[in-house]
Design a protein around this motif. Structure first.
Motif, short mmCIF file in Angstrom:
data_model
loop_
_atom_site.label_atom_id
_atom_site.label_comp_id
_atom_site.label_asym_id
_atom_site.label_seq_id
_atom_site.Cartn_x
_atom_site.Cartn_y
_atom_site.Cartn_z
N THR A 176 0.86 -1.18 0.00
CA THR A 176 0.00 0.00 0.00
C THR A 176 0.89 1.22 0.00
O THR A 176 2.12 1.12 -0.01
CB THR A 176 -0.93 0.02 1.22
OG1 THR A 176 -0.13 -0.07 2.42
CG2 THR A 176 -1.92 -1.12 1.20
N SER A 217 -4.26 0.62 -2.58
CA SER A 217 -3.28 -0.45 -2.73
C SER A 217 -2.41 -0.23 -3.96
O SER A 217 -2.80 0.42 -4.92
CB SER A 217 -4.01 -1.79 -2.85
OG SER A 217 -4.85 -1.99 -1.74
N GLY A 231 -3.37 -5.02 -4.42
CA GLY A 231 -2.28 -4.82 -3.48
C GLY A 231 -1.91 -6.03 -2.65
O GLY A 231 -1.03 -5.95 -1.78
N ARG A 272 -0.99 -1.54 -7.15
CA ARG A 272 -1.40 -2.53 -8.13
C ARG A 272 -0.28 -2.85 -9.12
O ARG A 272 0.62 -2.05 -9.36
CB ARG A 272 -2.62 -2.03 -8.92
CG ARG A 272 -3.84 -1.68 -8.09
CD ARG A 272 -4.43 -2.91 -7.42
NE ARG A 272 -4.65 -4.01 -8.35
CZ ARG A 272 -5.73 -4.15 -9.11
NH1 ARG A 272 -6.71 -3.26 -9.04
NH2 ARG A 272 -5.86 -5.18 -9.93
#
Length: 352
Positions: A52, A67, A91, A69
């Motif tokens: 994160t 999060s 995430g 990605r």
């Protein structure tokens, strides 16, 4: 985690909202930092790494932001074996359950490559063998608290305790994680709705009155062996549960996992634990001094939050019965479908 561990981030002491007129000033762009949490153990996988970001405002951190990605995440060992983790949720990156298993003496390194090309690497962590848990048990514990009327009152908690034996031939660092599952019985047939005038009216539900609720403790619980090196550690409290009908009307399952962590991981978690034990005010400084073992390869000065660790695990579990303490917690009054309780399911656990 499954193995997922939450890092304690201090929220801003104010919110900017509802402005009637825009303010004319220039604000410094907050620094955005990567937050990493992950661990490999000698238990069967999969192993999970969470990515994160958070924003830093001066000496404080905001809440966790979205999060991270589409990162490339790998775990490698000292023999050159490398496994790539798959993003299973935003995430959240997991190994294939059969791809790798931690082993005592193994040395493990985490690498993360973000979409913008930045690459991060952890310090190598050696997986140490965990000492067996000799005993895990519960005791009723009265605790004096101050209630909403500012009066001191005594309430009962169930203290979850561990006994273990420290080996004594080296410095050892421990971490405990507590998971529990309990059965609830509710009264959906007594559910009350409202009529078109907003008045309460009986609106019984057909389902469901029996559920099992699973919870995972977020308490940071670590210790080093300086005070008991080579001796028995008796009565180490790993968690406490309010002695209330919700938790103890029916039997209650407890599992404790004991981790053999590195000194670096101990220092990281101990710093967070010390901070949480402070005033609890949002004015507390952010956990910047909880030293991460993860660095930006091109810019080691960049601050990263979190820790990647390797740890051996031992575990024990047991059931607490409603009358184990000689008194009854009472009946859980909840006139609704038990499935709306967070973590609840109508599926009986396999260990029940």
């Amino acid at each position: 985690m499954h193995a997922a561990y939450k890092y304690i981030l201090i929220v801003l002491p104010f919110l900017l909202s509802g402005c009637i007129k825009p303010l004319d000033f220039e604000a410094e762009e907050p620094a955005k930092m990567l937050v990493v949490s992950g661990m490999i153990t000698d238990e069967p996988g999969p192993y999970t790494v969470n990515l994160t970001t958070t924003f830093k405002y001066g000496s404080y951190f905001s809440d966790i932001e979205p999060s991270v990605r589409n990162a490339e995440v790998t775990i490698s060992d000292e023999n050159g074996k490398t496994v790539t983790l798959k993003e299973t949720h935003p995430g959240v990156y997991e190994t294939d359950s059969a791809a790798i298993r931690g082993r005592v003496g193994g040395k493990y390194t985490l690498r993360v490559k973000l979409r913008d090309g930045k690459q991060y690497v952890s310090e190598t962590e050696e997986l140490r063998a965990a000492q067996p848990i000799d005993r895990v048990y519960a005791r009723l514990k009265p605790v004096v608290i101050v209630n909403e009327k500012n009066d001191q009152v005594t309430v009962n908690y169930v203290s979850i305790l561990v006994d273990t034996k420290d080996p004594g031939n080296e410095r050892n660092f421990y971490r405990w994680i507590f998971n529990n599952t309990y059965e609830v019985t509710t009264q959906p047939e007594n559910f009350m709705g409202v009529d078109h005038n907003g008045k309460p009216v009986p609106a019984p539900k057909d389902c469901c009155h029996q559920c099992w609720v699973s919870e995972k403790s977020s308490v940071v619980n670590v210790r080093e062996d300086l005070q008991f090196n080579g001796n028995a550690l008796v009565g180490q409290e790993v968690s406490k549960i309010p002695f209330k009908p919700r938790y103890f009307q029916n039997k209650h399952f407890v599992e404790v996992r004991q981790f053999a962590i590195s000194e670096g991981a101990y220092r990281f978690w101990k710093t967070l634990d010390d901070q949480i034990a402070g005033t609890g005010s949002v004015q507390e400084p952010a956990p910047a001094n909880a030293v991460s073992n993860i660095k930006n390869e091109a810019n080691p000065q960049e601050q990263v939050l979190g820790y990647f660790s390797a740890a051996g695990v031992s575990k024990k579990s047991f059931f607490i019965q409603p009358f184990d303490f000689g008194i009854y917690a009472g009946t859980f009054v909840f006139p609704d479908d038990c499935r709306i309780i967070s973590g609840a399911t109508t599926k009986r656990p396999s260990f029940w």
